[in-house]
Scaffold this motif. Structure first.
Motif, mmCIF file in Angstrom:
data_model
loop_
_atom_site.group_PDB
_atom_site.id
_atom_site.type_symbol
_atom_site.label_atom_id
_atom_site.label_comp_id
_atom_site.label_asym_id
_atom_site.label_seq_id
_atom_site.Cartn_x
_atom_site.Cartn_y
_atom_site.Cartn_z
ATOM 1 N N GLU A 90 -22.302 105.008 12.838
ATOM 2 C CA GLU A 90 -21.298 105.113 11.766
ATOM 3 C C GLU A 90 -20.193 104.070 11.926
ATOM 4 O O GLU A 90 -19.524 103.719 10.957
ATOM 5 N N LEU A 91 -19.999 103.617 13.175
ATOM 6 C CA LEU A 91 -18.862 102.737 13.466
ATOM 7 C C LEU A 91 -18.700 101.543 12.523
ATOM 8 O O LEU A 91 -17.592 101.271 12.071
ATOM 9 N N PRO A 92 -19.791 100.825 12.194
ATOM 10 C CA PRO A 92 -19.584 99.647 11.340
ATOM 11 C C PRO A 92 -19.087 99.996 9.934
ATOM 12 O O PRO A 92 -18.596 99.124 9.235
ATOM 13 N N ARG A 93 -19.218 101.250 9.518
ATOM 14 C CA ARG A 93 -18.902 101.584 8.128
ATOM 15 C C ARG A 93 -17.528 102.223 7.920
ATOM 16 O O ARG A 93 -17.054 102.333 6.781
ATOM 17 N N ILE A 94 -16.880 102.648 8.992
ATOM 18 C CA ILE A 94 -15.671 103.468 8.803
ATOM 19 C C ILE A 94 -14.494 102.735 8.148
ATOM 20 O O ILE A 94 -13.583 103.384 7.662
ATOM 21 N N PHE A 95 -14.540 101.392 8.131
ATOM 22 C CA PHE A 95 -13.426 100.671 7.488
ATOM 23 C C PHE A 95 -13.669 100.456 5.990
ATOM 24 O O PHE A 95 -12.834 99.897 5.303
ATOM 25 N N GLU A 96 -14.845 100.909 5.512
ATOM 26 C CA GLU A 96 -15.133 100.766 4.078
ATOM 27 C C GLU A 96 -14.330 101.780 3.280
ATOM 28 O O GLU A 96 -14.084 102.889 3.753
ATOM 29 N N ARG A 97 -13.992 101.398 2.059
ATOM 30 C CA ARG A 97 -13.235 102.300 1.208
ATOM 31 C C ARG A 97 -14.056 103.555 0.902
ATOM 32 O O ARG A 97 -15.222 103.450 0.556
ATOM 33 N N PHE A 98 -13.444 104.681 1.056
ATOM 34 C CA PHE A 98 -14.026 105.999 0.773
ATOM 35 C C PHE A 98 -15.148 106.416 1.715
ATOM 36 O O PHE A 98 -15.776 107.432 1.504
ATOM 37 N N TYR A 99 -15.419 105.604 2.747
ATOM 38 C CA TYR A 99 -16.464 106.026 3.665
ATOM 39 C C TYR A 99 -15.922 107.080 4.626
ATOM 40 O O TYR A 99 -14.888 106.889 5.248
ATOM 41 N N ARG A 100 -16.593 108.203 4.728
ATOM 42 C CA ARG A 100 -16.225 109.229 5.704
ATOM 43 C C ARG A 100 -17.480 109.687 6.406
ATOM 44 O O ARG A 100 -18.526 109.816 5.799
ATOM 45 N N VAL A 101 -17.340 109.968 7.704
ATOM 46 C CA VAL A 101 -18.490 110.447 8.453
ATOM 47 C C VAL A 101 -18.828 111.846 7.945
ATOM 48 O O VAL A 101 -19.991 112.164 7.712
ATOM 49 N N ASP A 102 -17.814 112.667 7.756
ATOM 50 C CA ASP A 102 -18.022 114.042 7.324
ATOM 51 C C ASP A 102 -17.062 114.322 6.174
ATOM 52 O O ASP A 102 -15.873 114.521 6.382
ATOM 53 N N LYS A 103 -17.618 114.284 4.965
ATOM 54 C CA LYS A 103 -16.768 114.388 3.782
ATOM 55 C C LYS A 103 -15.945 115.673 3.772
ATOM 56 O O LYS A 103 -14.768 115.676 3.469
ATOM 57 N N ALA A 104 -16.609 116.774 4.102
ATOM 58 C CA ALA A 104 -15.934 118.068 4.029
ATOM 59 C C ALA A 104 -14.764 118.128 4.999
ATOM 60 O O ALA A 104 -13.652 118.524 4.641
ATOM 61 N N ARG A 105 -15.005 117.651 6.239
ATOM 62 C CA ARG A 105 -13.939 117.707 7.229
ATOM 63 C C ARG A 105 -12.762 116.818 6.817
ATOM 64 O O ARG A 105 -11.603 117.191 6.946
ATOM 65 N N SER A 106 -13.101 115.626 6.301
ATOM 66 C CA SER A 106 -12.062 114.695 5.881
ATOM 67 C C SER A 106 -11.216 115.304 4.757
ATOM 68 O O SER A 106 -9.998 115.227 4.766
ATOM 69 N N ARG A 107 -11.886 115.953 3.787
ATOM 70 C CA ARG A 107 -11.160 116.576 2.673
ATOM 71 C C ARG A 107 -10.249 117.665 3.189
ATOM 72 O O ARG A 107 -9.103 117.775 2.806
#
Ligand code: ADP
Length: 262
Positions: A198-215
């Motif tokens: 997941e590391l390479p993607r976390i700086f992308e806009r709206f990218y979350r590893v776990d959407k529910a937790r982030s919300r």
């Protein structure tokens, strides 16, 4: 590639060959794709809280208002969802303004240590609520060149994430190390960590590893995209090291203020 073909005609009208003009449109296509993905993401992100505000308001109007307890709990949801909308819109506007360089940096001398302490004050309460222990760098002046508010925004976003993604009773530490030409700011937590893939993607806009937790933690999914932009605009770099279940460290490297020689 975008190709335009035209016949190459000689003086007496005979076709002597073909002229081909080739344009590399990879970048343009890529930008178009990113833009349309962004619009789709924004629409989706805005739709979720609006649907919920509308639904709960409707239920209240349909009679739930008579039950005071229910009324209070629905209004709390409506309040929280409007708050999320507000944060989302603020982040989107902020990101778009920095992306378009509409607000150039106002370069000043910034004391990084002071910026860390100043920002930490605003998040201390959130950490205390989760019993998270925070340790800070030695109180020694470390000067960099940049815009104070934006440097504080970088620290704020990283600290807020560290608090959100660290369970009760965890630890967060902030350190500053000075090298010859640069300064390293490390923000480490003993939180849930991020999987290697997941590391390479976390700086992308709206990218979350776990959407529910982030919300649930109130995240907009834009925090790290903003951080990346701000670090870039300060000619710095950002790296992340993480182990799932162990914790995460973000390392921001910024150029050090050069001593003036007389
Ligand atoms: P969000 O608003 O969802 O926190 P960010 O852009 O700040 O959005 O972060 C993107 C994602 O990166 C988060 O959803 C989370 O999955 C992950 N993340 C960011 N910081 C941490 C951290 N300190 N520990 C674990 N995961 C993190």
């Amino acid at each position: 590639l975008d190709a335009h073909l035209a016949p190459y005609v000689g003086e007496s009208g005979e076709v002597k060959g073909i002229i081909a003009v080739l344009h590399d449109v990879t970048d343009i296509r890529r930008l178009e794709k990113m833009r349309s993905e962004f619009v789709a993401n924004v629409s989706h992100e805005l739709k979720t809280p609006i649907t919920s505000v509308k639904g709960f308001a409707e239920t209240l109007l349909d009679g739930a208002m008579e039950d005071e307890e229910l009324c209070r709990s629905f209004l709390t949801i409506i309040y929280d969802e409007s708050d999320r909308l507000h944060r989302l819109i603020k982040d989107i506007l902020y990101l778009s303004s920095i992306e378009h360089h509409r607000i150039p940096l106002t370069i000043e001398n910034v004391n990084l240590t002071q910026a860390v302490y100043g920002t930490a004050d605003t998040v201390k309460e959130g950490a205390a609520k989760k019993n998270i222990d925070m340790t800070f760098p030695e109180k020694k002046d470390v000067w960099i060149e940049g815009e104070r508010d934006r440097i504080q925004q970088i620290i704020l976003n990283l600290l807020s994430n560290a608090i959100s993604y660290t369970p009760e009773g965890g630890e967060i530490s902030v350190t500053i190390t000075e090298q010859e030409n640069e300064v390293k700011l490390r923000i480490s937590d003993t939180g849930i960590g991020i999987a290697q893939k997941e590391l390479p993607r976390i700086f992308e806009r709206f990218y979350r590893v776990d959407k529910a937790r982030s919300r649930n933690s109130g995240g907009t999914g834009l925090g790290l995209a903003i951080v990346k932009h701000l670090v870039d605009s300060h000619h710095g770099t950002i790296n992340v090291e993480s182990m799932e279940g162990e914790g995460t460290t973000f390392i921001v490297t910024l150029p050090k203020k050069q001593e003036q020689e007389i």
